[in-house]
Every structure is written in C-alpha cells, then in structure tokens.
Design a protein around this motif. Structure first.
Motif, PDB file in Angstrom:
ATOM      1  N   ASP A   1       4.085 -71.598  12.109  1.00 57.15           N
ATOM      2  CA  ASP A   1       4.566 -72.125  10.825  1.00 57.15           C
ATOM      3  C   ASP A   1       6.039 -72.503  10.910  1.00 57.15           C
ATOM      4  O   ASP A   1       6.473 -73.520  10.364  1.00 57.15           O
ATOM      5  CB  ASP A   1       4.367 -71.075   9.729  1.00 57.15           C
ATOM      6  CG  ASP A   1       2.899 -70.782   9.460  1.00 57.15           C
ATOM      7  OD1 ASP A   1       2.059 -71.657   9.765  1.00 57.15           O
ATOM      8  OD2 ASP A   1       2.589 -69.687   8.963  1.00 57.15           O
ATOM      9  N   TYR A   2       6.802 -71.683  11.613  1.00 56.52           N
ATOM     10  CA  TYR A   2       8.234 -71.960  11.810  1.00 56.52           C
ATOM     11  C   TYR A   2       8.439 -73.277  12.547  1.00 56.52           C
ATOM     12  O   TYR A   2       9.260 -74.114  12.153  1.00 56.52           O
ATOM     13  CB  TYR A   2       8.859 -70.806  12.589  1.00 56.52           C
ATOM     14  CG  TYR A   2      10.113 -71.132  13.340  1.00 56.52           C
ATOM     15  CD1 TYR A   2      11.281 -71.521  12.672  1.00 56.52           C
ATOM     16  CD2 TYR A   2      10.160 -71.035  14.728  1.00 56.52           C
ATOM     17  CE1 TYR A   2      12.443 -71.815  13.376  1.00 56.52           C
ATOM     18  CE2 TYR A   2      11.309 -71.312  15.431  1.00 56.52           C
ATOM     19  CZ  TYR A   2      12.455 -71.705  14.758  1.00 56.52           C
ATOM     20  OH  TYR A   2      13.601 -71.994  15.455  1.00 56.52           O
TER      21      TYR A   2
ATOM     22  N   LYS B   1      -1.347 -63.596  12.632  1.00 55.52           N
ATOM     23  CA  LYS B   1      -0.665 -64.327  11.542  1.00 55.52           C
ATOM     24  C   LYS B   1       0.044 -65.562  12.074  1.00 55.52           C
ATOM     25  O   LYS B   1       0.081 -66.600  11.443  1.00 55.52           O
ATOM     26  CB  LYS B   1       0.393 -63.428  10.898  1.00 55.52           C
ATOM     27  CG  LYS B   1      -0.121 -62.218  10.167  1.00 55.52           C
ATOM     28  CD  LYS B   1       1.087 -61.608   9.508  1.00 55.52           C
ATOM     29  CE  LYS B   1       0.943 -60.305   8.928  1.00 55.52           C
ATOM     30  NZ  LYS B   1       2.162 -59.745   8.372  1.00 55.52           N
ATOM     31  N   ASN B   2       0.660 -65.408  13.184  1.00 59.15           N
ATOM     32  CA  ASN B   2       1.450 -66.393  13.911  1.00 59.15           C
ATOM     33  C   ASN B   2       2.463 -67.151  13.064  1.00 59.15           C
ATOM     34  O   ASN B   2       2.331 -68.349  12.834  1.00 59.15           O
ATOM     35  CB  ASN B   2       0.572 -67.369  14.684  1.00 59.15           C
ATOM     36  CG  ASN B   2       1.224 -67.703  16.016  1.00 59.15           C
ATOM     37  OD1 ASN B   2       2.440 -67.864  16.088  1.00 59.15           O
ATOM     38  ND2 ASN B   2       0.434 -67.790  17.053  1.00 59.15           N
TER      39      ASN B   2
ATOM     40  N   LYS C   1       2.594 -82.529  14.312  1.00 58.04           N
ATOM     41  CA  LYS C   1       3.593 -81.490  14.073  1.00 58.04           C
ATOM     42  C   LYS C   1       2.996 -80.219  13.476  1.00 58.04           C
ATOM     43  O   LYS C   1       3.658 -79.180  13.437  1.00 58.04           O
ATOM     44  CB  LYS C   1       4.695 -82.031  13.155  1.00 58.04           C
ATOM     45  CG  LYS C   1       5.525 -83.145  13.772  1.00 58.04           C
ATOM     46  CD  LYS C   1       6.562 -83.673  12.787  1.00 58.04           C
ATOM     47  CE  LYS C   1       7.532 -84.649  13.451  1.00 58.04           C
ATOM     48  NZ  LYS C   1       6.862 -85.815  14.041  1.00 58.04           N
ATOM     49  N   ASP C   2       1.765 -80.294  13.013  1.00 56.47           N
ATOM     50  CA  ASP C   2       1.184 -79.171  12.273  1.00 56.47           C
ATOM     51  C   ASP C   2      -0.056 -78.577  12.924  1.00 56.47           C
ATOM     52  O   ASP C   2      -0.890 -77.965  12.255  1.00 56.47           O
ATOM     53  CB  ASP C   2       0.840 -79.618  10.853  1.00 56.47           C
ATOM     54  CG  ASP C   2      -0.155 -80.777  10.839  1.00 56.47           C
ATOM     55  OD1 ASP C   2      -0.459 -81.326  11.917  1.00 56.47           O
ATOM     56  OD2 ASP C   2      -0.621 -81.122   9.733  1.00 56.47           O
ATOM     57  N   SER C   3      -0.209 -78.749  14.240  1.00 53.23           N
ATOM     58  CA  SER C   3      -1.351 -78.130  14.921  1.00 53.23           C
ATOM     59  C   SER C   3      -0.960 -77.797  16.355  1.00 53.23           C
ATOM     60  O   SER C   3       0.096 -78.211  16.839  1.00 53.23           O
ATOM     61  CB  SER C   3      -2.577 -79.057  14.902  1.00 53.23           C
ATOM     62  OG  SER C   3      -2.325 -80.247  15.615  1.00 53.23           O
ATOM     63  N   ASP C   4      -1.853 -77.052  17.028  1.00 52.13           N
ATOM     64  CA  ASP C   4      -1.541 -76.643  18.391  1.00 52.13           C
ATOM     65  C   ASP C   4      -2.306 -77.490  19.398  1.00 52.13           C
ATOM     66  O   ASP C   4      -2.938 -78.491  19.032  1.00 52.13           O
ATOM     67  CB  ASP C   4      -1.818 -75.152  18.590  1.00 52.13           C
ATOM     68  CG  ASP C   4      -3.286 -74.789  18.367  1.00 52.13           C
ATOM     69  OD1 ASP C   4      -4.162 -75.671  18.477  1.00 52.13           O
ATOM     70  OD2 ASP C   4      -3.564 -73.606  18.072  1.00 52.13           O
ATOM     71  N   GLU C   5      -2.252 -77.064  20.671  1.00 48.25           N
ATOM     72  CA  GLU C   5      -2.832 -77.868  21.739  1.00 48.25           C
ATOM     73  C   GLU C   5      -4.358 -77.889  21.730  1.00 48.25           C
ATOM     74  O   GLU C   5      -4.977 -78.676  22.453  1.00 48.25           O
ATOM     75  CB  GLU C   5      -2.329 -77.390  23.098  1.00 48.25           C
ATOM     76  CG  GLU C   5      -2.674 -75.965  23.447  1.00 48.25           C
ATOM     77  CD  GLU C   5      -1.622 -74.959  23.017  1.00 48.25           C
ATOM     78  OE1 GLU C   5      -1.358 -74.029  23.793  1.00 48.25           O
ATOM     79  OE2 GLU C   5      -1.069 -75.082  21.899  1.00 48.25           O
ATOM     80  N   ALA C   6      -4.965 -77.034  20.907  1.00 49.21           N
ATOM     81  CA  ALA C   6      -6.426 -76.986  20.844  1.00 49.21           C
ATOM     82  C   ALA C   6      -6.997 -77.816  19.699  1.00 49.21           C
ATOM     83  O   ALA C   6      -8.204 -78.011  19.624  1.00 49.21           O
ATOM     84  CB  ALA C   6      -6.897 -75.545  20.710  1.00 49.21           C
TER      85      ALA C   6
ATOM     86  N   GLU D   1      14.498 -71.085   8.398  1.00 48.88           N
ATOM     87  CA  GLU D   1      13.088 -70.925   8.768  1.00 48.88           C
ATOM     88  C   GLU D   1      12.930 -69.908   9.892  1.00 48.88           C
ATOM     89  O   GLU D   1      11.974 -69.130   9.907  1.00 48.88           O
ATOM     90  CB  GLU D   1      12.493 -72.270   9.185  1.00 48.88           C
ATOM     91  CG  GLU D   1      12.380 -73.281   8.051  1.00 48.88           C
ATOM     92  CD  GLU D   1      11.472 -72.795   6.925  1.00 48.88           C
ATOM     93  OE1 GLU D   1      10.476 -72.102   7.217  1.00 48.88           O
ATOM     94  OE2 GLU D   1      11.766 -73.114   5.759  1.00 48.88           O
ATOM     95  N   ALA D   2      13.879 -69.906  10.833  1.00 50.98           N
ATOM     96  CA  ALA D   2      13.840 -68.928  11.923  1.00 50.98           C
ATOM     97  C   ALA D   2      14.036 -67.518  11.387  1.00 50.98           C
ATOM     98  O   ALA D   2      13.375 -66.567  11.831  1.00 50.98           O
ATOM     99  CB  ALA D   2      14.903 -69.252  12.965  1.00 50.98           C
ATOM    100  N   ALA D   3      14.939 -67.371  10.420  1.00 60.94           N
ATOM    101  CA  ALA D   3      15.180 -66.053   9.820  1.00 60.94           C
ATOM    102  C   ALA D   3      13.924 -65.554   9.104  1.00 60.94           C
ATOM    103  O   ALA D   3      13.566 -64.369   9.202  1.00 60.94           O
ATOM    104  CB  ALA D   3      16.353 -66.128   8.854  1.00 60.94           C
ATOM    105  N   LYS D   4      13.247 -66.456   8.415  1.00 56.84           N
ATOM    106  CA  LYS D   4      12.015 -66.079   7.706  1.00 56.84           C
ATOM    107  C   LYS D   4      10.935 -65.632   8.690  1.00 56.84           C
ATOM    108  O   LYS D   4      10.284 -64.592   8.501  1.00 56.84           O
ATOM    109  CB  LYS D   4      11.507 -67.272   6.896  1.00 56.84           C
ATOM    110  CG  LYS D   4      10.269 -66.973   6.082  1.00 56.84           C
ATOM    111  CD  LYS D   4       9.606 -68.245   5.557  1.00 56.84           C
ATOM    112  CE  LYS D   4      10.549 -69.101   4.738  1.00 56.84           C
ATOM    113  NZ  LYS D   4       9.855 -70.312   4.200  1.00 56.84           N
ATOM    114  N   ALA D   5      10.762 -66.398   9.769  1.00 55.30           N
ATOM    115  CA  ALA D   5       9.747 -66.043  10.762  1.00 55.30           C
ATOM    116  C   ALA D   5      10.105 -64.743  11.471  1.00 55.30           C
ATOM    117  O   ALA D   5       9.235 -63.919  11.760  1.00 55.30           O
ATOM    118  CB  ALA D   5       9.597 -67.180  11.775  1.00 55.30           C
TER     119      ALA D   5
END
Length: 430
Positions: A400-401, A395-396, A254-259, A414-418
């Motif tokens: 984080d969202y 920053k992406n 849940k905390d990383s991307d496809e790479a 969380e969406a509002a913050k992002a």
C-alpha cells in the motif's frame, strides 16, 4: 520462505525444470508415526520429510543409493510433503512424540518452529557442517535467539531477465551493466520507440527490499526485545526513490504486484526489455511466445557499486531436526551429506538451484539463469527474522505504501504510516 513466496519468484518451481515427480513416499516411503520408525533388522530407519518438487525423482534415487552405500547401517525413508497446510503439520509433529527425523522447511519459517522449543540446536556443530561459507539469506533466518536450528539446503532469488534482441537494437551490452546508474542509463535508452525499458509493477516489495538493503537500511529492526518498522528511515526513503525512478521507465501498474497480471505473460505479449524475476520466468515467456526463444538473457540485479551485486531476497529451504526425533546422530549424518559440497553440486546442477554456500557458486556456471542467481545470492538477505513477519505479509502495508508513493502521495508520511503498521504487527505477538 513458504510455498506462496516461492510462487512469487516468477513461477520458479514450475518453469526452471524444478518440477519433477519427486515423491517416493507414495508406496516406498513412510511417514514418522506409522509404527515403522526405529530399526529395520540391523539398520536404523531414518524418516525424512522433503517438500514437493524440492528434488526430482532421479536425484532422490541417486542420493538415497549413494547415502546408503556410504552409510549401510542407515535406511533412509523419504516422504514427500505438500506445501499447502505444511505449517500445521510440522507444528503438530514437533509437539508430538513421533516426529520425523529430518524436515525440510522454508528458510523464513525456522523462527516459527524454533520458538516452540521443538527443534534441535546445531550451534555447536556448525563448523562440522561447513557453516563458515553458508549463504546469509539461508543461514541467518535459520537461526533464532542466537542459536542455529536451520541448516541451509538450497536457494533461489530474482535476477534481471532481458530481451537480447532489444538490447542489441539499442546498442547495449548487458555484460557491462554492473551498477544502478549504468542500469538506469541503459533502461532509459531502451524506453523509447514502442519499447518499455522495464516492466516493473508498483508493488514488487521484494525488489524494494533489495534496494533498501543496498542503502544500508532494513524493513524492520529489533532493539531491546521490541521491533520497529523502518520504511521511514533515510536509507529506505532513498531506496523508494530509486524504485520510483526505475518503475517510471515502463508501463507497469502502480497498484498491483508481479503476479497480477503475471509479469512473464506481459513480457511475452509486447516489446518489454526487462523484468525482475527468477530465471524460470524466461521459460514462461517463451512458452507464451515461442518467437522469443533464444532472445532472452539474464544478469544479476545491479548494486550501488560495480564490486557488489544488488541485494536480493533469498528464497529457499533449510533442513531441521525435531528435538523429539528418535535418530539424532543419524539425522546429523543425513544433514552433513545432503548439505555438503559433493551433493550440493549435484543438486544445483540437477535442479537449477543456487548451492547453499558461496564457495560453490561455480557449480552452476554452465546454467546462465542459475549463474546469475548465484552472483546475487552472495549478497542475499531474508525478511526480518521473527515469527510475526508472516502477519506483516498477510496485511502487507509495504504494498500500500509503494502504491501511495507511486501515485503522488508524500513518501515520508506514507512511509511513517506503513512503519507504524509494521511495528504494531511485529510487537502484537511479543
């Protein structure tokens, strides 16, 4: 789209046969500004910068020979450029008086260069270039302030790579999966007995962007000269809910991307029914696990309805001409040839690319991975068309969202913050 974005397309260049020795610049070619531009005898020298691996040596040789046969007064000199540091090099070239005549740039980089006023405006010549059927994911980011500077060159995008043996064991025909609901139903059926229905990392924000576009939303919108992040729109929130449902049908982090870790390598190691990646990811899977040769297939990311494929982020390149280029008409002739039907068909077949226009999708029908890409490319998009978007990606806050939502935090807050972070970043350079 820059080289790092292309790398995120599942090792697109490395593993689809797109990597080949494409340089003719080391010896036979030359860069603009070395005193060799202009005319060679009665022939006009046309300086062209193409990026590393955008074409093979064989295709480049064939194109140069064919072009110069049809246009004997033009001597094409192609120099291969490296992706690393290309932004600064192009910026410097545009600001000088010895710019090359044609430059390949990432499709989402055009706005950055156009804002400086250093590019030739082709708005009035789009018709001559057959622009009516260009892929939107290449054409739209090639425009800036309503003017067309970037000419679509080639495209690539993500598809679903799946295990044909696992689908067969589950009694699922991948060819019948046309909608999101059918995709979810099949994935749920696959997610059992030690098999992950799908391996989807929590921070694959390119996939999320496609789901947002499917819902009619966007990552950010411009109004009155100001940008506003829109991850908190009802459309984007629905897309995130779909992402969460799909992601839960596997064990993706849940905390990383496809790479991180490379998802194709993860697929090679276990019983994973599907990943979302460029077709080249299949070659990585088979390289890591030869037992899976002949057991991988492709289908376009499904959309909300059976008649429209899922929206995808379009990666690829546009061609631009510096305003300071000495050979403007010859450069236009080059653009018209390389981006025209005949050479686009040859390029697509040679390099497993998606051609630059929807009318040429059939050119890659014999290549299953490219054919699946071409279907999705017809509904392809690009990131918000502003030079400041690169700072958002640096920053992406989208990643984080996504992690926050997938780990149980409130989607709306969380969406509002992002969205606020995106808004602040996009307007900081205005």
């Amino acid at each position: 789209m820059n080289h790092r974005s292309l790398a995120l397309l599942g090792a697109l260049l490395l593993s689809t046969g797109l990597v080949a020795c494409s340089s003719s610049g080391d010896g036979s070619g030359h860069a603009s500004g070395d005193g060799s531009g202009g005319t060679a005898g009665a022939r006009t020298v046309l300086d062209v910068w193409l990026m590393r691996d955008s074409v093979s040596a064989a295709f480049q040789k064939e194109f140069e020979a064919g072009f110069e046969k049809d246009h004997p007064a033009i001597d094409v000199k192609i120099q291969t450029q490296e992706w690393d540091g290309i932004g600064e090099k192009v910026t410097a070239a545009l600001a000088g008086n010895d710019a090359p005549d044609v430059i390949e740039v990432g499709n989402t980089q055009v706005a950055r260069y156009a804002r400086s006023g250093g590019l030739t405006d082709f708005t009035d010549r789009v018709g001559e270039l057959g622009g009516g059927s260009w892929l939107k994911g290449l054409a739209e980011p090639g425009a800036y302030d309503g003017r067309q500077y970037g000419i679509p060159y080639y495209a690539a995008n993500r598809v679903v790579i799946y295990r044909t043996d696992l689908f067969r064991e589950a009694g699922i025909d991948a060819g019948t999966i046309k909608t999101r609901e059918q995709w979810l139903a099949a994935t749920k059926k696959l997610d059992r007995g030690g098999t992950q229905g799908i391996y989807l990392p929590g921070q694959n924000w390119y996939a999320l962007a496609g789901f947002i576009w499917d819902e009619g939303g966007d990552l950010a919108v411009e109004s009155g000269g100001a940008w506003k992040g829109r991850l908190d729109s009802p459309e984007a929130l629905r897309a995130m809910e779909f992402y969460r449902t799909l992601q839960a049908l596997g064990k993706g982090p849940k905390d990383s991307d496809e790479a991180q870790p490379p998802q194709a390598e993860v697929m090679a190691e276990g019983r994973i029914a599907q990943i979302i990646a460029a077709p080249g990811g299949a070659n990585v899977v088979m390289e890591k696990n030869p037992d899976l040769r002949g057991k991988l297939g492709f289908f376009p990311i499904p959309g909300k309805t059976a008649t429209t494929p899922g929206a995808v982020f379009t990666g690829g390149s546009d061609l631009v001409v510096p305003a300071a280029a000495a050979q403007q008409e010859e450069a236009f002739t080059f653009l018209k040839e390389l981006t025209g039907d005949a050479w686009q068909k040859k390029l697509a077949l040679a390099m497993s690319y998606v051609p630059n226009r929807t009318t040429l999708a059939g050119a890659v029908a014999s290549d299953p991975g490219a054919a699946a890409m071409a279907v999705g490319a017809a509904n392809g998009r690009a990131t918000p068309n502003t030079p400041e978007w690169a700072a958002v990606e640096a920053k992406n806050p989208i990643k984080d969202y996504m992690t926050a939502v997938l780990t149980g935090r409130d989607p709306k807050s969380e969406a509002a913050k992002a969205s606020r972070s995106i808004t602040d970043t996009l307007n900081s350079g205005s």
